[in-house]
Design a protein around this motif. Structure first.
Motif, PDB file in Angstrom:
ATOM      1  N   VAL A  70       0.688  -1.099   0.095  1.00 54.45           N
ATOM      2  CA  VAL A  70       0.145  -0.055  -0.013  1.00 54.45           C
ATOM      3  C   VAL A  70       0.807   1.354  -0.213  1.00 54.45           C
ATOM      4  CG1 VAL A  70      -0.210   0.097   2.598  1.00 54.45           C
ATOM      5  CG2 VAL A  70      -1.884   1.104   1.156  1.00 54.45           C
ATOM      6  N   ASP A  71       1.819   1.065   0.605  1.00 54.92           N
ATOM      7  CA  ASP A  71       2.927   2.362   0.598  1.00 54.92           C
ATOM      8  C   ASP A  71       3.649   2.630  -0.598  1.00 54.92           C
ATOM      9  OD1 ASP A  71       2.279   3.080   3.287  1.00 54.92           O
ATOM     10  OD2 ASP A  71       3.582   1.772   4.092  1.00 54.92           O
ATOM     11  N   PHE A  72       3.876   1.581  -1.476  1.00 56.41           N
ATOM     12  CA  PHE A  72       4.394   1.738  -2.897  1.00 56.41           C
ATOM     13  C   PHE A  72       3.884   3.391  -3.476  1.00 56.41           C
ATOM     14  CE2 PHE A  72       6.003  -2.140  -4.779  1.00 56.41           C
ATOM     15  CZ  PHE A  72       6.538  -2.747  -3.547  1.00 56.41           C
ATOM     16  N   PRO A  73       4.973   4.272  -3.888  1.00 55.33           N
ATOM     17  CA  PRO A  73       4.397   5.434  -4.568  1.00 55.33           C
ATOM     18  C   PRO A  73       3.668   5.136  -5.909  1.00 55.33           C
ATOM     19  CG  PRO A  73       6.676   4.866  -4.801  1.00 55.33           C
ATOM     20  CD  PRO A  73       6.519   3.910  -3.754  1.00 55.33           C
ATOM     21  N   THR A  74       2.751   5.817  -6.106  1.00 51.27           N
ATOM     22  CA  THR A  74       2.015   5.814  -7.270  1.00 51.27           C
ATOM     23  C   THR A  74       2.558   6.799  -8.441  1.00 51.27           C
ATOM     24  OG1 THR A  74       0.371   7.510  -6.793  1.00 51.27           O
ATOM     25  CG2 THR A  74      -0.226   5.260  -6.142  1.00 51.27           C
ATOM     26  N   LEU A  75       3.647   6.303  -9.171  1.00 47.17           N
ATOM     27  CA  LEU A  75       4.353   7.023 -10.257  1.00 47.17           C
ATOM     28  C   LEU A  75       3.724   6.533 -11.369  1.00 47.17           C
ATOM     29  CD1 LEU A  75       8.089   6.578  -8.643  1.00 47.17           C
ATOM     30  CD2 LEU A  75       6.440   8.523  -8.409  1.00 47.17           C
ATOM     31  N   ALA A  76       3.963   7.319 -12.469  1.00 51.09           N
ATOM     32  CA  ALA A  76       3.649   6.954 -13.647  1.00 51.09           C
ATOM     33  C   ALA A  76       4.698   5.761 -14.229  1.00 51.09           C
ATOM     34  CB  ALA A  76       3.829   8.084 -14.895  1.00 51.09           C
ATOM     35  N   MET A  77       3.865   4.776 -14.758  1.00 52.53           N
ATOM     36  CA  MET A  77       4.557   3.518 -15.447  1.00 52.53           C
ATOM     37  C   MET A  77       4.456   3.529 -16.739  1.00 52.53           C
ATOM     38  SD  MET A  77       3.391   0.809 -12.190  1.00 52.53           S
ATOM     39  CE  MET A  77       4.413  -0.641 -13.137  1.00 52.53           C
ATOM     40  N   GLY A  78       5.385   2.925 -17.430  1.00 52.62           N
ATOM     41  CA  GLY A  78       5.401   2.399 -18.782  1.00 52.62           C
ATOM     42  C   GLY A  78       4.867   1.109 -18.887  1.00 52.62           C
ATOM     43  N   LYS A  79       3.649   0.911 -19.794  1.00 52.51           N
ATOM     44  CA  LYS A  79       2.986  -0.302 -20.093  1.00 52.51           C
ATOM     45  C   LYS A  79       3.887  -1.308 -20.546  1.00 52.51           C
ATOM     46  CE  LYS A  79       0.769   0.166 -24.649  1.00 52.51           C
ATOM     47  NZ  LYS A  79      -0.081  -0.035 -25.544  1.00 52.51           N
ATOM     48  N   THR A  80       3.482  -2.717 -20.275  1.00 43.88           N
ATOM     49  CA  THR A  80       3.924  -3.709 -20.977  1.00 43.88           C
ATOM     50  C   THR A  80       3.018  -4.604 -21.748  1.00 43.88           C
ATOM     51  OG1 THR A  80       5.760  -3.839 -18.777  1.00 43.88           O
ATOM     52  CG2 THR A  80       5.285  -5.827 -20.143  1.00 43.88           C
ATOM     53  N   GLU A  81       3.463  -5.128 -22.642  1.00 45.13           N
ATOM     54  CA  GLU A  81       2.831  -6.192 -23.398  1.00 45.13           C
ATOM     55  C   GLU A  81       3.689  -7.271 -24.001  1.00 45.13           C
ATOM     56  OE1 GLU A  81       0.841  -4.162 -26.901  1.00 45.13           O
ATOM     57  OE2 GLU A  81       2.847  -3.890 -27.943  1.00 45.13           O
ATOM     58  N   MET A  82       2.933  -8.284 -24.114  1.00 44.84           N
ATOM     59  CA  MET A  82       3.501  -9.583 -24.850  1.00 44.84           C
ATOM     60  C   MET A  82       3.649  -9.442 -26.232  1.00 44.84           C
ATOM     61  SD  MET A  82       3.122 -13.576 -24.472  1.00 44.84           S
ATOM     62  CE  MET A  82       1.655 -13.666 -25.471  1.00 44.84           C
ATOM     63  N   ILE A  83       4.650  -9.514 -27.069  1.00 47.77           N
ATOM     64  CA  ILE A  83       4.778  -9.476 -28.433  1.00 47.77           C
ATOM     65  C   ILE A  83       5.397 -10.800 -28.951  1.00 47.77           C
ATOM     66  CG2 ILE A  83       5.045  -7.103 -28.684  1.00 47.77           C
ATOM     67  CD1 ILE A  83       7.917  -7.528 -29.136  1.00 47.77           C
ATOM     68  N   LYS A  84       5.261 -11.216 -30.123  1.00 46.59           N
ATOM     69  CA  LYS A  84       5.720 -12.425 -30.753  1.00 46.59           C
ATOM     70  C   LYS A  84       6.271 -12.380 -32.214  1.00 46.59           C
ATOM     71  CE  LYS A  84       2.018 -15.193 -28.559  1.00 46.59           C
ATOM     72  NZ  LYS A  84       0.889 -16.269 -28.900  1.00 46.59           N
ATOM     73  N   TRP A  85       7.155 -13.385 -32.239  1.00 48.38           N
ATOM     74  CA  TRP A  85       7.795 -13.210 -33.522  1.00 48.38           C
ATOM     75  C   TRP A  85       8.594 -14.375 -33.992  1.00 48.38           C
ATOM     76  CZ3 TRP A  85       9.812 -11.157 -29.161  1.00 48.38           C
ATOM     77  CH2 TRP A  85      11.166 -11.377 -28.749  1.00 48.38           C
ATOM     78  N   LYS A  86       8.919 -14.696 -35.306  1.00 45.42           N
ATOM     79  CA  LYS A  86       9.414 -15.931 -35.772  1.00 45.42           C
ATOM     80  C   LYS A  86      10.904 -16.173 -35.735  1.00 45.42           C
ATOM     81  CE  LYS A  86       5.450 -17.905 -36.579  1.00 45.42           C
ATOM     82  NZ  LYS A  86       5.097 -19.320 -36.234  1.00 45.42           N
TER      83      LYS A  86
END
Length: 326
Positions: free
Chosen positions: A57-73
């Protein structure tokens, strides 16, 4: 005796499952790239998780970069997955410097864990600095079946290298990464791959080798896991010297010019600090920009918070310096 069924749908990371004595209720830890870990509970008849704890609960609420899964061959047609974290305040259509962070193992694997957790590689600190971060799971990674897991036997630094580079190409093709602002880093086997990569390509503007295996011959005689490499490469180094040298960064180091930082713990018995010294000194003797940082009392995985913070800060400074961002 019944067929298996999926209990936990969707994205994120579910771990530490335990069950009630009647088998109707499950407790577990849930986290995702944007959600810190907490204990949840659900009925097994219908998956409706309820959060029980709020330990962060005490973690600061800083702006974060989003994360997504990507795929390639891969070249051979393997489907390779990776996690791409975007810079904070990502502007679609703008290209950003890219950090490729390679996991250890080599049978480690990147999962959808919380990206602002304490780590040698502070992903959200990188994102706040304006970097995108790619964490690939190339052949040899765990979690994708036995065939995929064994696909790098006798092939360190070649097929997995191609998988990693194809991931970088994918992020460039997506319009996210700038092809002239690429960085590479990794710890343990990730350090091995980083050291080996700079002997094969000059596409990266800076590198950071963390506790990396750089000389497969001397590693075999000094590590606490003497049979590890012979099991991967089908025999002892004295019977397979050509193979051990072919796959070692120090035996292929001539001409390396990528500015490379070397980081090691002085109490590392898994990958002894001599591995870092060998690589650092070979770079230095060729006039390649380099620095070596060693930490007292530190085993293969740094434990002391002040050292972990220092490692992240030194990497950011090294990357910014060689991208001329500061």
């Amino acid at each position: 005796g019944s067929k298996p069924r999926v209990i936990t749908p969707g994205s994120g990371n579910y771990s530490g499952a335990s069950f009630s004595s009647d088998g109707n209720t499950m407790a577990f830890i849930y986290q995702s790239p944007e959600v810190p870990p907490n204990v949840n509970v659900t009925s097994l008849k219908k998956f409706e998780p309820k959060k029980l704890t709020n330990v962060n609960v005490d973690f600061p609420t800083l702006a974060m970069g989003k994360t997504e899964m990507i795929k390639w061959k891969s070249k051979e047609g393997w489907e390779i997955e990776g996690l791409l974290t975007y810079p904070v305040n990502y502007d679609k259509g703008k290209r950003y410097p890219l950090i490729m962070n390679i996991h250890g193992g080599p049978a480690g694997v990147f999962t959808e864990g919380y990206t602002a957790a304490g780590s040698i590689y502070p992903l959200q600190a990188f994102a706040q600095e304006g970097y995108a971060i790619l964490r690939p799971n190339p052949r040899g990674s765990g979690g994708y079946g036995a065939e995929f897991r064994r696909a790098n036997i006798n092939d360190w630094g070649f097929g997995d290298y191609d998988d990693d580079q194809a991931g970088v190409d994918k992020v460039i093709q997506m319009g996210v990464a700038h092809p002239d602002s690429l960085i590479i880093c990794g710890w343990s086997y990730g350090g091995y791959m980083t050291s080996f990569t700079v002997t094969k390509t000059k596409r990266f503007k800076a590198a950071s080798v963390g506790a990396g295996v750089t000389d497969l011959v001397s590693f075999t005689g000094t590590s606490d896991i003497l049979s590890f490499l012979p099991s991967y490469f089908g025999g002892e180094f004295w019977d397979r010297m050509e193979t051990f040298t072919k796959h070692s960064a120090v035996f292929n180091i001539k001409g390396v010019s990528t500015p490379t930082q070397v980081i090691h713990g002085l109490s590392d018995v898994r990958v002894p600090p001599s591995q870092g010294y060998e690589f650092y000194n070979a770079l230095k003797r060729q006039g390649c920009p380099t620095e070596m940082i060693v930490y007292p009392r530190t085993p293969h995985g740094p434990q002391e918070p002040k050292f972990i913070q220092d490692i992240g800060q030194r990497m950011i400074a090294w990357f910014n310096k060689h991208l001329r961002r500061r």
